[in-house]
Design a protein around this motif. Sequence first.
Motif, PDB file in Angstrom:
ATOM      1  N   TRP A  34      -8.475  10.936   5.074  1.00  0.00           N
ATOM      2  CA  TRP A  34      -9.408  10.288   4.157  1.00  0.00           C
ATOM      3  C   TRP A  34     -10.181  11.377   3.410  1.00  0.00           C
ATOM      4  O   TRP A  34     -10.867  12.190   4.035  1.00  0.00           O
ATOM      5  CB  TRP A  34     -10.370   9.394   4.909  1.00  0.00           C
ATOM      6  CG  TRP A  34      -9.734   8.231   5.591  1.00  0.00           C
ATOM      7  CD1 TRP A  34      -9.019   8.238   6.748  1.00  0.00           C
ATOM      8  CD2 TRP A  34      -9.745   6.876   5.140  1.00  0.00           C
ATOM      9  NE1 TRP A  34      -8.596   6.967   7.054  1.00  0.00           N
ATOM     10  CE2 TRP A  34      -9.025   6.109   6.083  1.00  0.00           C
ATOM     11  CE3 TRP A  34     -10.311   6.230   4.040  1.00  0.00           C
ATOM     12  CZ2 TRP A  34      -8.854   4.738   5.964  1.00  0.00           C
ATOM     13  CZ3 TRP A  34     -10.137   4.858   3.919  1.00  0.00           C
ATOM     14  CH2 TRP A  34      -9.416   4.140   4.867  1.00  0.00           C
ATOM     15  N   CYS A  78      -0.064  -6.074   1.046  1.00  0.00           N
ATOM     16  CA  CYS A  78      -1.487  -6.313   0.803  1.00  0.00           C
ATOM     17  C   CYS A  78      -1.667  -7.816   0.665  1.00  0.00           C
ATOM     18  O   CYS A  78      -1.333  -8.395  -0.370  1.00  0.00           O
ATOM     19  CB  CYS A  78      -1.952  -5.566  -0.445  1.00  0.00           C
ATOM     20  SG  CYS A  78      -1.797  -3.779  -0.264  1.00  0.00           S
ATOM     21  N   ASP A 134       0.825  -1.203   0.000  1.00  0.00           N
ATOM     22  CA  ASP A 134       0.000   0.000   0.000  1.00  0.00           C
ATOM     23  C   ASP A 134       0.864   1.260   0.000  1.00  0.00           C
ATOM     24  O   ASP A 134       2.094   1.193  -0.076  1.00  0.00           O
ATOM     25  CB  ASP A 134      -1.009  -0.016   1.153  1.00  0.00           C
ATOM     26  CG  ASP A 134      -0.386   0.132   2.535  1.00  0.00           C
ATOM     27  OD1 ASP A 134       0.824   0.418   2.660  1.00  0.00           O
ATOM     28  OD2 ASP A 134      -1.131  -0.022   3.515  1.00  0.00           O
ATOM     29  N   SER A 135       0.222   2.399   0.121  1.00  0.00           N
ATOM     30  CA  SER A 135       0.903   3.697   0.066  1.00  0.00           C
ATOM     31  C   SER A 135       1.917   3.884   1.192  1.00  0.00           C
ATOM     32  O   SER A 135       2.839   4.686   1.066  1.00  0.00           O
ATOM     33  CB  SER A 135      -0.131   4.823   0.103  1.00  0.00           C
ATOM     34  OG  SER A 135      -1.060   4.661  -0.945  1.00  0.00           O
ATOM     35  N   ASP A 136       1.755   3.141   2.306  1.00  0.00           N
ATOM     36  CA  ASP A 136       2.694   3.227   3.429  1.00  0.00           C
ATOM     37  C   ASP A 136       3.712   2.092   3.443  1.00  0.00           C
ATOM     38  O   ASP A 136       4.482   1.965   4.392  1.00  0.00           O
ATOM     39  CB  ASP A 136       1.923   3.220   4.757  1.00  0.00           C
ATOM     40  CG  ASP A 136       1.127   4.493   4.962  1.00  0.00           C
ATOM     41  OD1 ASP A 136       1.564   5.559   4.484  1.00  0.00           O
ATOM     42  OD2 ASP A 136       0.059   4.417   5.605  1.00  0.00           O
ATOM     43  N   LEU A 167      -7.900  -1.460  10.218  1.00  0.00           N
ATOM     44  CA  LEU A 167      -7.158  -0.465   9.454  1.00  0.00           C
ATOM     45  C   LEU A 167      -7.460   0.908  10.050  1.00  0.00           C
ATOM     46  O   LEU A 167      -8.613   1.337  10.042  1.00  0.00           O
ATOM     47  CB  LEU A 167      -7.571  -0.500   7.976  1.00  0.00           C
ATOM     48  CG  LEU A 167      -6.807   0.483   7.125  1.00  0.00           C
ATOM     49  CD1 LEU A 167      -5.991  -0.270   6.080  1.00  0.00           C
ATOM     50  CD2 LEU A 167      -7.746   1.425   6.418  1.00  0.00           C
ATOM     51  N   THR A 187      -4.507   5.711  -4.173  1.00  0.00           N
ATOM     52  CA  THR A 187      -4.382   5.603  -2.724  1.00  0.00           C
ATOM     53  C   THR A 187      -4.856   4.223  -2.306  1.00  0.00           C
ATOM     54  O   THR A 187      -6.027   3.893  -2.429  1.00  0.00           O
ATOM     55  CB  THR A 187      -5.216   6.686  -2.016  1.00  0.00           C
ATOM     56  OG1 THR A 187      -4.807   7.960  -2.486  1.00  0.00           O
ATOM     57  CG2 THR A 187      -5.032   6.604  -0.511  1.00  0.00           C
ATOM     58  N   ASN A 198       2.937  -1.180   3.555  1.00  0.00           N
ATOM     59  CA  ASN A 198       2.398  -2.400   4.147  1.00  0.00           C
ATOM     60  C   ASN A 198       2.066  -3.400   3.048  1.00  0.00           C
ATOM     61  O   ASN A 198       1.575  -3.025   1.987  1.00  0.00           O
ATOM     62  CB  ASN A 198       1.120  -2.101   4.940  1.00  0.00           C
ATOM     63  CG  ASN A 198       1.357  -1.140   6.069  1.00  0.00           C
ATOM     64  OD1 ASN A 198       2.266  -1.313   6.864  1.00  0.00           O
ATOM     65  ND2 ASN A 198       0.544  -0.099   6.137  1.00  0.00           N
ATOM     66  N   ASP A 249      -6.211   4.892   9.838  1.00  0.00           N
ATOM     67  CA  ASP A 249      -5.386   5.786   9.039  1.00  0.00           C
ATOM     68  C   ASP A 249      -5.961   7.198   9.099  1.00  0.00           C
ATOM     69  O   ASP A 249      -7.084   7.416   9.557  1.00  0.00           O
ATOM     70  CB  ASP A 249      -5.295   5.293   7.595  1.00  0.00           C
ATOM     71  CG  ASP A 249      -4.009   5.743   6.906  1.00  0.00           C
ATOM     72  OD1 ASP A 249      -3.221   6.506   7.504  1.00  0.00           O
ATOM     73  OD2 ASP A 249      -3.788   5.334   5.753  1.00  0.00           O
ATOM     74  N   ARG A 308      -4.732   1.339   0.842  1.00  0.00           N
ATOM     75  CA  ARG A 308      -4.473   1.086   2.256  1.00  0.00           C
ATOM     76  C   ARG A 308      -4.725  -0.396   2.509  1.00  0.00           C
ATOM     77  O   ARG A 308      -5.745  -0.923   2.075  1.00  0.00           O
ATOM     78  CB  ARG A 308      -5.397   1.931   3.121  1.00  0.00           C
ATOM     79  CG  ARG A 308      -5.148   3.426   3.011  1.00  0.00           C
ATOM     80  CD  ARG A 308      -6.214   4.191   3.793  1.00  0.00           C
ATOM     81  NE  ARG A 308      -5.847   5.563   4.022  1.00  0.00           N
ATOM     82  CZ  ARG A 308      -6.390   6.592   3.377  1.00  0.00           C
ATOM     83  NH1 ARG A 308      -7.320   6.399   2.455  1.00  0.00           N
ATOM     84  NH2 ARG A 308      -6.021   7.827   3.664  1.00  0.00           N
ATOM     85  N   CYS A 309      -3.814  -1.050   3.216  1.00  0.00           N
ATOM     86  CA  CYS A 309      -3.955  -2.476   3.508  1.00  0.00           C
ATOM     87  C   CYS A 309      -3.714  -2.743   4.989  1.00  0.00           C
ATOM     88  O   CYS A 309      -2.959  -2.025   5.638  1.00  0.00           O
ATOM     89  CB  CYS A 309      -2.950  -3.290   2.686  1.00  0.00           C
ATOM     90  SG  CYS A 309      -3.260  -3.232   0.913  1.00  0.00           S
TER      91      CYS A 309
END
Length: 160
Positions: free
Chosen positions: A134, A71, A65-67, A129, A114, A69, A131, A116-117
Amino acid sequence: MLQFLSKSYRSLALAAFVLLGSLPALAQTALFDNLVLPAELPNEAPSAEGFTAGFYSLANIVSRDSDGNFCLGFADSTPDHILVLEQDLAELTLQVDSGGQATTLLVQGPDDNTIRCASGTRRQPDAVLQDTDWLAGSYRVWVGAFEQGNRYDYVLTARP
């Protein structure tokens, strides 16, 4: 038909065909109910029910993901839910409750870039999750099982 096109147009046509073939994973429909967070936030956190049972590796959408992490997990290629945010949110938590099964989450934002996982841990097998930042819009949400083909009933809750 392709034989009448120049080499560059054949390459373009082939690329378009391949791209269109991958679109089911990016569909705007969902297998289960949508989660909607209205501009006036409700007292009770919205939730939706579903079940895991897929054979599609979520890493096929994106491996990280974008950070950064991973998936992980397996789900259907069609998203399980569409999360609709009617306003920007500083923070949001999505939580899976499957009764303690090993679950994962993948959320693809309204701009498709974007991602997120999250995945459960040994202490907390259900995925959570949390974060920030948003943006308002529609998000595609996949709830996966850590192992391919495992079917777990779950409730997905969104808490601002």
